[in-house]
Design a protein around this motif. Sequence first.
Motif, PDB file in Angstrom:
ATOM      1  N   GLY A 170       0.775  -1.228   0.000  1.00 20.42           N
ATOM      2  CA  GLY A 170       0.000   0.000   0.000  1.00 20.42           C
ATOM      3  C   GLY A 170       0.802   1.271   0.000  1.00 20.42           C
ATOM      4  N   LYS A 171       2.129   1.174  -0.079  1.00 18.79           N
ATOM      5  CA  LYS A 171       2.956   2.374  -0.138  1.00 18.79           C
ATOM      6  C   LYS A 171       4.229   2.030  -0.905  1.00 18.79           C
ATOM      7  CE  LYS A 171       4.872   1.313   4.435  1.00 18.79           C
ATOM      8  NZ  LYS A 171       5.124   1.836   5.798  1.00 18.79           N
ATOM      9  N   GLY A 172       4.966   3.063  -1.250  1.00 20.65           N
ATOM     10  CA  GLY A 172       6.197   2.813  -1.990  1.00 20.65           C
ATOM     11  C   GLY A 172       5.977   2.952  -3.477  1.00 20.65           C
ATOM     12  N   GLU A 173       6.452   1.989  -4.255  1.00 19.65           N
ATOM     13  CA  GLU A 173       6.392   2.067  -5.710  1.00 19.65           C
ATOM     14  C   GLU A 173       4.943   2.099  -6.192  1.00 19.65           C
ATOM     15  OE1 GLU A 173       8.301   2.359  -9.458  1.00 19.65           O
ATOM     16  OE2 GLU A 173       8.849   2.744  -7.379  1.00 19.65           O
ATOM     17  N   LYS A 174       4.655   3.071  -7.056  1.00 14.89           N
ATOM     18  CA  LYS A 174       3.310   3.233  -7.586  1.00 14.89           C
ATOM     19  C   LYS A 174       2.973   2.097  -8.548  1.00 14.89           C
ATOM     20  CE  LYS A 174       0.555   6.411 -10.422  1.00 14.89           C
ATOM     21  NZ  LYS A 174       0.589   7.697 -11.170  1.00 14.89           N
ATOM     22  N   ILE A 175       1.779   1.550  -8.399  1.00 12.08           N
ATOM     23  CA  ILE A 175       1.309   0.491  -9.289  1.00 12.08           C
ATOM     24  C   ILE A 175       0.475   1.143 -10.389  1.00 12.08           C
ATOM     25  CG2 ILE A 175      -0.095  -1.594  -9.471  1.00 12.08           C
ATOM     26  CD1 ILE A 175       0.587  -2.194  -6.564  1.00 12.08           C
ATOM     27  N   ARG A 176       0.973   1.072 -11.615  1.00  7.94           N
ATOM     28  CA  ARG A 176       0.319   1.732 -12.749  1.00  7.94           C
ATOM     29  C   ARG A 176      -0.627   0.756 -13.445  1.00  7.94           C
ATOM     30  NH1 ARG A 176       5.138   3.524 -11.588  1.00  7.94           N
ATOM     31  NH2 ARG A 176       5.496   5.788 -11.599  1.00  7.94           N
ATOM     32  N   LEU A 177      -1.752   1.294 -13.917  1.00  9.66           N
ATOM     33  CA  LEU A 177      -2.817   0.459 -14.445  1.00  9.66           C
ATOM     34  C   LEU A 177      -2.411  -0.289 -15.712  1.00  9.66           C
ATOM     35  CD1 LEU A 177      -5.735  -0.532 -14.374  1.00  9.66           C
ATOM     36  CD2 LEU A 177      -6.398   1.527 -15.628  1.00  9.66           C
ATOM     37  N   VAL A 178      -1.833   0.421 -16.687  1.00  8.10           N
ATOM     38  CA  VAL A 178      -1.515  -0.219 -17.976  1.00  8.10           C
ATOM     39  C   VAL A 178      -0.528  -1.363 -17.806  1.00  8.10           C
ATOM     40  CG1 VAL A 178      -0.535   0.130 -20.278  1.00  8.10           C
ATOM     41  CG2 VAL A 178      -2.086   1.849 -19.300  1.00  8.10           C
ATOM     42  N   PRO A 179       0.605  -1.176 -17.078  1.00 12.62           N
ATOM     43  CA  PRO A 179       1.503  -2.313 -16.868  1.00 12.62           C
ATOM     44  C   PRO A 179       0.824  -3.482 -16.161  1.00 12.62           C
ATOM     45  CG  PRO A 179       2.611  -0.275 -16.312  1.00 12.62           C
ATOM     46  CD  PRO A 179       1.169   0.071 -16.528  1.00 12.62           C
ATOM     47  N   ALA A 180      -0.060  -3.183 -15.207  1.00 13.39           N
ATOM     48  CA  ALA A 180      -0.762  -4.246 -14.492  1.00 13.39           C
ATOM     49  C   ALA A 180      -1.656  -5.041 -15.436  1.00 13.39           C
ATOM     50  CB  ALA A 180      -1.587  -3.656 -13.347  1.00 13.39           C
ATOM     51  N   VAL A 181      -2.378  -4.332 -16.306  1.00 13.28           N
ATOM     52  CA  VAL A 181      -3.264  -5.005 -17.261  1.00 13.28           C
ATOM     53  C   VAL A 181      -2.449  -5.850 -18.239  1.00 13.28           C
ATOM     54  CG1 VAL A 181      -4.877  -4.645 -19.173  1.00 13.28           C
ATOM     55  CG2 VAL A 181      -5.099  -3.289 -17.077  1.00 13.28           C
ATOM     56  N   LEU A 182      -1.362  -5.293 -18.749  1.00 14.54           N
ATOM     57  CA  LEU A 182      -0.519  -6.031 -19.690  1.00 14.54           C
ATOM     58  C   LEU A 182       0.066  -7.281 -19.038  1.00 14.54           C
ATOM     59  CD1 LEU A 182       1.371  -3.095 -21.465  1.00 14.54           C
ATOM     60  CD2 LEU A 182      -0.447  -4.537 -22.425  1.00 14.54           C
ATOM     61  N   ALA A 183       0.486  -7.157 -17.778  1.00 14.94           N
ATOM     62  CA  ALA A 183       1.046  -8.312 -17.076  1.00 14.94           C
ATOM     63  C   ALA A 183      -0.010  -9.398 -16.887  1.00 14.94           C
ATOM     64  CB  ALA A 183       1.620  -7.881 -15.733  1.00 14.94           C
ATOM     65  N   VAL A 184      -1.232  -8.978 -16.552  1.00 13.73           N
ATOM     66  CA  VAL A 184      -2.331  -9.948 -16.394  1.00 13.73           C
ATOM     67  C   VAL A 184      -2.606 -10.651 -17.718  1.00 13.73           C
ATOM     68  CG1 VAL A 184      -4.803 -10.186 -15.953  1.00 13.73           C
ATOM     69  CG2 VAL A 184      -3.389  -8.793 -14.426  1.00 13.73           C
ATOM     70  N   LEU A 185      -2.565  -9.901 -18.807  1.00 14.24           N
ATOM     71  CA  LEU A 185      -2.794 -10.503 -20.123  1.00 14.24           C
ATOM     72  C   LEU A 185      -1.693 -11.510 -20.467  1.00 14.24           C
ATOM     73  CD1 LEU A 185      -3.964  -7.388 -22.188  1.00 14.24           C
ATOM     74  CD2 LEU A 185      -5.360  -9.319 -21.407  1.00 14.24           C
ATOM     75  N   VAL A 186      -0.454 -11.161 -20.130  1.00 18.33           N
ATOM     76  CA  VAL A 186       0.654 -12.096 -20.361  1.00 18.33           C
ATOM     77  C   VAL A 186       0.436 -13.371 -19.555  1.00 18.33           C
ATOM     78  CG1 VAL A 186       3.118 -12.494 -19.952  1.00 18.33           C
ATOM     79  CG2 VAL A 186       2.363 -10.356 -20.987  1.00 18.33           C
ATOM     80  N   GLY A 187       0.083 -13.201 -18.275  1.00 17.72           N
ATOM     81  CA  GLY A 187      -0.180 -14.369 -17.442  1.00 17.72           C
ATOM     82  C   GLY A 187      -1.338 -15.204 -17.959  1.00 17.72           C
ATOM     83  N   GLY A 188      -2.396 -14.523 -18.389  1.00 17.84           N
ATOM     84  CA  GLY A 188      -3.547 -15.243 -18.934  1.00 17.84           C
ATOM     85  C   GLY A 188      -3.206 -16.016 -20.187  1.00 17.84           C
ATOM     86  N   TYR A 189      -2.377 -15.426 -21.036  1.00 13.83           N
ATOM     87  CA  TYR A 189      -1.962 -16.117 -22.265  1.00 13.83           C
ATOM     88  C   TYR A 189      -1.136 -17.354 -21.948  1.00 13.83           C
ATOM     89  CZ  TYR A 189       0.236 -17.004 -26.783  1.00 13.83           C
ATOM     90  OH  TYR A 189       0.685 -17.605 -27.944  1.00 13.83           O
ATOM     91  N   LEU A 190      -0.271 -17.249 -20.949  1.00 22.08           N
ATOM     92  CA  LEU A 190       0.537 -18.409 -20.559  1.00 22.08           C
ATOM     93  C   LEU A 190      -0.343 -19.524 -20.002  1.00 22.08           C
ATOM     94  CD1 LEU A 190       3.589 -16.611 -18.899  1.00 22.08           C
ATOM     95  CD2 LEU A 190       3.582 -17.886 -21.055  1.00 22.08           C
TER      96      LEU A 190
END
Length: 224
Positions: A170-190
């Motif tokens: 909940g603090k520290g490095e900001k979690i950005r939406l686009v990278p999160a979505v792309l990572a989920v898509l990569v995981g889903g494809y795998l």
Amino acid sequence: MRTLIPNLLTCSNLVFGFLAMVAAYQGSFVAAAMLVVVAMVADGLDGRVARYFGVSSEFGKELDSLCDAGSFGVAPAFLAYAYMLKDFGWTGAVICAAFATCGALRLARFNIMTGVVKGYFLGLPIPAAGCTVATFVMTGLKPPAWLFALMVAVFAYLMVSKVKYPDFKGKGEKIRLVPAVLAVLVGGYLIFLSPPGVLFAAFFAYAVFGLLNNLFAAFEGNQT
């Protein structure tokens, strides 16, 4: 007794790592991968148990790092070598040794920077890197051996890199939406490619997310 319980959990981490190497030596690669994951569970519990009992100590921290080096550095490296990289002879051995070495360097840097680095991980945490390499064998995928060798080498580098990985507290490095979505898509494809490789997909997606999150952060910095 309160000190003994978290230390036993920490040591069980190393025991599972050693058993993973035994399983890999015997050719039981999926079992070896699962044992590395179980070691990660034990690694996640020991600190929480120590804090619960109020017995966190420097001894426990050093013991934890030593066990992590075995379970998430040496064990996955040995598994990678036995599974596929032995076909490269000494080159494969050097790549695996580099992975284990980078894991040790990652832990040493973490220990001396705990008072400086807060809210994120500097470099891919060794449990995530080790579990990614180990759980690859659960996918059943058989890419060219050089591609697997490249993956092991890249994950070795990520551990000692300066890529910032969120710790999701909940603090520290900001979690950005686009990278999160792309990572989920990569995981889903795998997962689509190999449903049994769901654990590999999760660990791999986390590694990809950290890279993309840093790229987007750098882009935002250049825009200001």
